[in-house]
Design a protein around this motif. Structure first.
Motif, mmCIF file in Angstrom:
data_model
loop_
_atom_site.group_PDB
_atom_site.id
_atom_site.type_symbol
_atom_site.label_atom_id
_atom_site.label_comp_id
_atom_site.label_asym_id
_atom_site.label_seq_id
_atom_site.Cartn_x
_atom_site.Cartn_y
_atom_site.Cartn_z
ATOM 1 N N TYR A 39 32.254 -4.899 0.292
ATOM 2 C CA TYR A 39 32.826 -4.694 -1.091
ATOM 3 C C TYR A 39 32.171 -3.352 -1.555
ATOM 4 C CZ TYR A 39 34.394 -4.851 -5.808
ATOM 5 O OH TYR A 39 35.039 -4.803 -7.157
ATOM 6 N N ILE A 47 37.842 -10.270 1.477
ATOM 7 C CA ILE A 47 38.210 -11.337 0.625
ATOM 8 C C ILE A 47 38.830 -10.860 -0.756
ATOM 9 C CG2 ILE A 47 37.010 -13.050 1.769
ATOM 10 C CD1 ILE A 47 34.897 -13.248 -0.572
ATOM 11 N N ASP A 49 39.057 -10.598 -4.960
ATOM 12 C CA ASP A 49 38.017 -10.859 -5.924
ATOM 13 C C ASP A 49 38.187 -12.197 -6.635
ATOM 14 O OD1 ASP A 49 37.567 -8.211 -5.636
ATOM 15 O OD2 ASP A 49 38.199 -7.563 -7.846
ATOM 16 N N TYR A 52 36.159 -14.284 -4.319
ATOM 17 C CA TYR A 52 34.774 -13.953 -4.542
ATOM 18 C C TYR A 52 34.382 -14.661 -5.575
ATOM 19 C CZ TYR A 52 30.453 -11.322 -5.129
ATOM 20 O OH TYR A 52 29.073 -11.100 -5.565
ATOM 21 N N ASP A 53 34.901 -14.494 -6.815
ATOM 22 C CA ASP A 53 34.386 -15.089 -7.856
ATOM 23 C C ASP A 53 34.527 -16.640 -8.136
ATOM 24 O OD1 ASP A 53 34.446 -12.715 -9.172
ATOM 25 O OD2 ASP A 53 36.081 -12.815 -10.244
ATOM 26 N N SER A 98 24.742 -6.500 -14.091
ATOM 27 C CA SER A 98 26.248 -6.972 -14.054
ATOM 28 C C SER A 98 26.730 -7.732 -15.459
ATOM 29 C CB SER A 98 26.391 -8.006 -12.914
ATOM 30 O OG SER A 98 27.436 -8.487 -12.955
ATOM 31 N N GLU A 132 36.194 -4.078 -25.577
ATOM 32 C CA GLU A 132 36.687 -2.528 -24.836
ATOM 33 C C GLU A 132 37.217 -3.113 -23.377
ATOM 34 O OE1 GLU A 132 33.370 -0.063 -23.611
ATOM 35 O OE2 GLU A 132 32.093 -1.718 -24.720
ATOM 36 N N PRO A 133 38.247 -2.208 -22.953
ATOM 37 C CA PRO A 133 38.781 -2.676 -21.525
ATOM 38 C C PRO A 133 37.625 -2.496 -20.399
ATOM 39 C CG PRO A 133 40.061 -1.151 -22.456
ATOM 40 C CD PRO A 133 38.780 -1.277 -23.456
ATOM 41 N N LYS A 134 37.561 -3.600 -19.694
ATOM 42 C CA LYS A 134 36.643 -3.453 -18.546
ATOM 43 C C LYS A 134 37.378 -2.674 -17.335
ATOM 44 C CE LYS A 134 33.830 -6.503 -15.502
ATOM 45 N NZ LYS A 134 34.211 -5.940 -14.075
ATOM 46 N N ILE A 135 36.955 -1.348 -17.282
ATOM 47 C CA ILE A 135 37.691 -0.480 -16.402
ATOM 48 C C ILE A 135 37.349 -0.834 -14.891
ATOM 49 C CG2 ILE A 135 37.723 1.786 -15.734
ATOM 50 C CD1 ILE A 135 38.014 1.156 -18.841
ATOM 51 N N SER A 139 30.379 1.754 -11.434
ATOM 52 C CA SER A 139 29.393 2.330 -12.374
ATOM 53 C C SER A 139 28.498 3.456 -12.058
ATOM 54 C CB SER A 139 28.717 1.229 -13.211
ATOM 55 O OG SER A 139 28.130 0.403 -12.198
ATOM 56 N N ARG A 155 25.130 2.080 -8.853
ATOM 57 C CA ARG A 155 24.301 1.158 -9.262
ATOM 58 C C ARG A 155 23.518 0.535 -8.331
ATOM 59 N NH1 ARG A 155 27.286 -4.288 -11.659
ATOM 60 N NH2 ARG A 155 27.597 -4.169 -9.275
ATOM 61 N N GLU A 190 31.990 4.231 -16.095
ATOM 62 C CA GLU A 190 32.754 4.044 -14.904
ATOM 63 C C GLU A 190 33.475 5.129 -14.416
ATOM 64 O OE1 GLU A 190 32.053 0.817 -14.471
ATOM 65 O OE2 GLU A 190 33.523 -0.098 -13.322
ATOM 66 N N TYR A 242 30.394 4.171 -21.436
ATOM 67 C CA TYR A 242 30.344 3.048 -22.328
ATOM 68 C C TYR A 242 28.832 2.516 -22.490
ATOM 69 C CZ TYR A 242 30.615 0.883 -17.933
ATOM 70 O OH TYR A 242 30.535 0.480 -16.386
ATOM 71 N N LYS A 306 30.692 -7.043 -26.451
ATOM 72 C CA LYS A 306 29.450 -6.804 -26.634
ATOM 73 C C LYS A 306 28.852 -7.030 -28.310
ATOM 74 C CE LYS A 306 29.494 -3.292 -23.181
ATOM 75 N NZ LYS A 306 29.498 -2.006 -22.528
ATOM 76 N N LYS A 330 37.723 -11.959 -18.041
ATOM 77 C CA LYS A 330 38.533 -11.457 -16.973
ATOM 78 C C LYS A 330 40.110 -11.930 -17.153
ATOM 79 C CE LYS A 330 35.575 -10.166 -13.820
ATOM 80 N NZ LYS A 330 35.687 -10.184 -12.105
#
Ligand code: NAD
Ligand code: ZN
Length: 755
Positions: A39, A47, A49, A52-53, A98, A132-135, A139, A155, A190, A242, A306, A330
């Motif tokens: 990834y 696989i 996401d 993976y999660d 993360s 805020e949206p998670k783009i 990063s 990163r 991002e 952000y 946040k 998510k």
């Protein structure tokens, strides 16, 4: 059933023994490491996401239950992946971390409670958050010294990233120079790619036969992380700021203030960033952003919350890989809401009218979805296959706001509709009753959910689909003659191909034309010559391929192979189909008689007498027709449905004529299974019944066929041998009545030399 040691990857965490947990942690470390590399380093995950999660969550749960077993290389202590080869390394002055994940509402309430506990705040003390949206991109950290962009880094593993300064300089959203900024300022955010840019990129890649990107995130990561920055320059990347790393002076004393400051310095910040005063407000914002998701034009995979007060953020600090003051909520991996822009009807090879949903593109489970199947007209109307109500009976209309569902590799489906968002002028969808392609009536037969065009060979859509099927991989597989070329020839005025036979007369017809194929745009002597040669190469064709290529409904590769094996020669098959025609008619009449009997029995409140109703129809049928029919449906894997479809298309005059024209161009190779001749069962018709103990039914069948036997599903006068295991019933009795030799499994194995 006892669970074997190697199976505990499926065991509940609560059920693991310590030894199993240790082995499982080792396995997870390995699997997650490989997934991270694919990834983060290669931008090519293997696989999803969600998978993976789930693995990561399992790893965490095991570590929580057995803290002593936590490995030195625990995946829960790691961020991202190692720096890829070829890039110089950049050590981050402030680590790039993360985010902890939340998947449901309860996780958010807990997040708020945890923070209050940690800070010693009363439950009703004010505590503001940003949302805020998670783009969904990757990063990037940008370092400015005295207002000049001096370095850009990915990163990486959080401590050491890849130096991508030259690449970052090609991105329009990233200022090269800042005025009024702190002397040292690391801006983080991002890098992402918009949907239209992603589609255009993939189209360009396709033109050059270059690799396709699965989703905009992979495309963005693959484009930024190029050793040659001129490639990055050609890719339209964007950037949202952000966060920040090292700064020589504070940007603000709140998260929101800092974002505003970044915007004032010339960065793009996300317009959906909002201040919220608690969990309820956060969840409202979550819904708002989830609903806006499909119209943003870029991918987001959740919402980030946040703590707004930076002094509180500082007190909260970090765990090993995530800040305590933030969480990523998510979106469910397999679901997304989007607009149903249009409903198109596609006409298939067998005339089926299939409705297709055209959707505003949305990424679901890592793949951009812009089409989904709508199955049939009942499905659009809110009815299931058996007339039952689905989606609470809500119908689907153009303009509707719909939920798209995708699991694994299955074709995306439309799962739900939000009636509160239905446009006032939306009208119920009327399913066409004529073929959109040829205008013939499209009718639904009783018991069939599908409406079909009755145009047959005159329907261009059906003809083209049939031709595409004819040249497909498992059929004639003619090199240089794919779906695209077939479509082209179908519409060609000088050298038309309207049916398979005309493929084989192309060369001869071309020779008579004034403008030869070789002289046309996009063609030459070589390519035209190669095409004609490739066509000639396929004039000899094995029977099973030939049968499959005809594209007869229900006759797939397996049925075609079964038929070829049973009949051996095309002539034998076609003679049997012709002989069976009156019986196929009777079979259909028997179905109708059965339906009628059921209806009247229901009306009269008595039990239906199915068998007598069906049997009556068969009376007086020519025995030759009956035996041909029984031979057909006696072939293992061939039922009445396949048999009727076959007989019907061979009886259909225009279709038969078209098949005959094709045969005139071909030499059909008979099917004789090799190495069969010297086996004692070669050419014999064998039936298996009862329980086999040394092999499965499928194995037995495959083995018998490999030795040249024909395996049938029912006993008839043509049966040579019945192999009966324990529990054999009516078949054994019938074999005895007919005087068919019957042996047990061991005797069978001895006979074929496998004992
Ligand atoms: N399919 C696979 O094999 C595979 C392998 C590894 C990781 N992944 C996926 O990658 C993700 C895990 O990677 P991760 O550790 O980067 O975590 P993450 O992507 O879930 O969250 C952290 C990242 O979110 C990003 N982000 C976007 N918008 C943000 C915002 N507004 N504020 C703060 N951060 C924001 C930042 O880049 C940050 O690094 C998961 O979605 C996981 O499923 C998948
Ligand atoms: Zn049609």
């Amino acid at each position: 059933m006892p669970v074997s040691e190697s199976d505990f990857s499926k065991l509940d965490v609560a059920a693991l023994t310590e030894a199993q947990a240790e082995a499982e942690l080792a396995r997870l470390a390995q699997v997650l490491e490989a997934a991270n590399t694919a990834y983060h380093r290669d931008d090519a995950p293997d696989i999803s996401d969600a998978e993976y999660d789930a693995l990561k969550a399992r790893n965490l749960a095991i570590e929580a239950r057995f803290p002593a077993l936590k490995r030195a290389d625990s995946p829960s202590e790691q961020v991202g992946g190692a720096v890829a080869e070829g890039f110089s390394k950049v050590a981050h002055a402030v680590r790039m971390l993360s985010l902890a994940n939340a998947f449901d509402d309860a996780d958010i309430t807990e997040f708020d409670e945890r923070i209050r506990r940690y800070l010693g705040l009363a439950p009703d003390a004010p505590l503001a958050y940003t949302s805020e949206p998670k783009i969904d991109g990757l990063s990037l950290s940008l370092r400015y010294e005295n207002g000049q962009l001096v370095q850009a880094a990915t990163r990486g593993d959080g401590s050491v990233g890849e130096n991508v300064t030259a690449n970052a300089r090609t991105i329009d959203d990233i200022p090269q120079r800042l005025t009024g900024a702190p002397d040292i300022l690391e801006v983080r955010g991002e890098v992402y790619m918009s949907h239209p840019d992603f589609e255009a990129l993939n189209a360009r890649q396709a033109e050059r036969a270059d690799k396709q990107f699965a989703n905009p995130r992979n495309a963005a990561a693959g484009s930024l992380r190029q050793l040659d920055a001129s490639i990055t320059k050609a890719r339209p990347l964007r950037f949202f700021a952000y966060a920040w790393g090292e700064t020589s002076e504070a940007l603000s004393d709140t998260q929101m203030g800092a974002i505003e400051r970044l915007a004032a310095l010339g960065f793009q910040t996300n317009p959906l960033t909002a201040l919220c005063d608690g969990p309820d407000d956060l969840l409202k914002q979550y819904l708002r952003i989830e609903q806006a998701r499909a119209t943003l034009g870029y991918d987001i995979d959740g919402v980030v919350y946040k703590v707004n007060d930076l002094a509180l953020q500082a007190r909260l600090g970090f765990r090993s890989t995530t800040p305590r003051w933030a969480i990523a909520h998510k979106f469910p991996a397999e679901l997304a809401w989007t607009r149903l822009d249009a409903i198109d009807i596609q006409v298939g090879r067998t005339g089926a009218l299939s409705p297709v949903a055209r959707l505003s593109p949305v990424t679901v489970g890592g793949v951009v979805v812009s089409n989904a199947t709508l199955h049939n007209e009942d499905y659009i109307a809110g009815r299931g296959n058996d007339g039952e109500v689905i989606r609470d009976g809500k119908d689907l209309r153009v303009g509707d706001w719909v939920q798209v569902y995708r699991a694994g590799d299955v074709i995306p489906k439309v799962a739900d509709v939000d009636l509160s968002k239905r446009p006032a002028d939306a009208v119920p969808y009327t399913f066409p009753e004529t073929c959109p392609d040829c205008g013939s009536d499209a009718i639904r037969e009783e018991g069939d959910a599908v409406r079909r065009c009755t145009g047959g060979l005159i329907c261009p859509a059906q003809a083209v689909e049939k031709l595409k099927h004819f040249v497909s991989r498992a059929a004639f597989d003619i090199e240089g003659l794919g779906a695209k070329q077939v479509e082209m020839f179908y519409h060609d005025d000088q050298l038309p191909v309207h049916e398979p036979a005309e493929i084989f007369t192309l060369k001869q017809r071309d020779a008579k034309n004034l403008t030869r194929l070789a002289n046309r745009d996009g063609w030459g002597e070589t390519s035209a010559g190669n095409l004609f040669q490739a066509i000639d190469d396929k004039r000899r064709i094995p029977l099973k391929r030939f049968l499959f290529s005809l594209g007869i409904r229900h006759v797939g590769e397996v049925a075609a192979a079964d038929l070829a094996r049973h009949f051996g020669r095309y002539e034998t098959l076609s003679a049997t189909l012709d002989a069976a025609a009156p019986a196929a008619d009777r079979h259909l009449q028997a179905d109708a008689a059965e339906a009628e009997e059921r209806r009247s029995a229901m009306a009269e409140g008595r039990r239906a007498r199915i068998k007598p109703a069906r049997d009556a129809v068969w009376e007086g049928l020519d025995p030759a027709a009956k035996s041909a029919w029984e031979e057909l449906i006696g072939i293992d894997g061939i039922g009445a449905t396949v048999a009727v479809a076959l007989v019907t298309s061979f009886q259909q005059e225009a279709e038969r004529a078209s098949i005959n024209r094709l045969i005139a161009e071909l030499e059909i190779e008979p099917d004789d299974t090799p190495a069969a001749a010297d086996s004692p069962v070669a050419g014999k018709t064998v039936v298996f019944t009862g329980t086999l103990e040394k092999m499965t039914r499928a194995e037995a069948k495959a083995r018998a066929e490999a030795l040249g036997a024909k395996v049938s599903g029912s006993v008839s006068a043509k049966t040579d041998l019945l192999v009966a295991g324990p529990g054999a019933g009516s078949k054994a009795k019938k074999a005895a009545d007919l005087g068919v030799e019957t042996i047990d499994e061991d005797a069978w194995l001895a006979l074929i030399g496998d004992a």
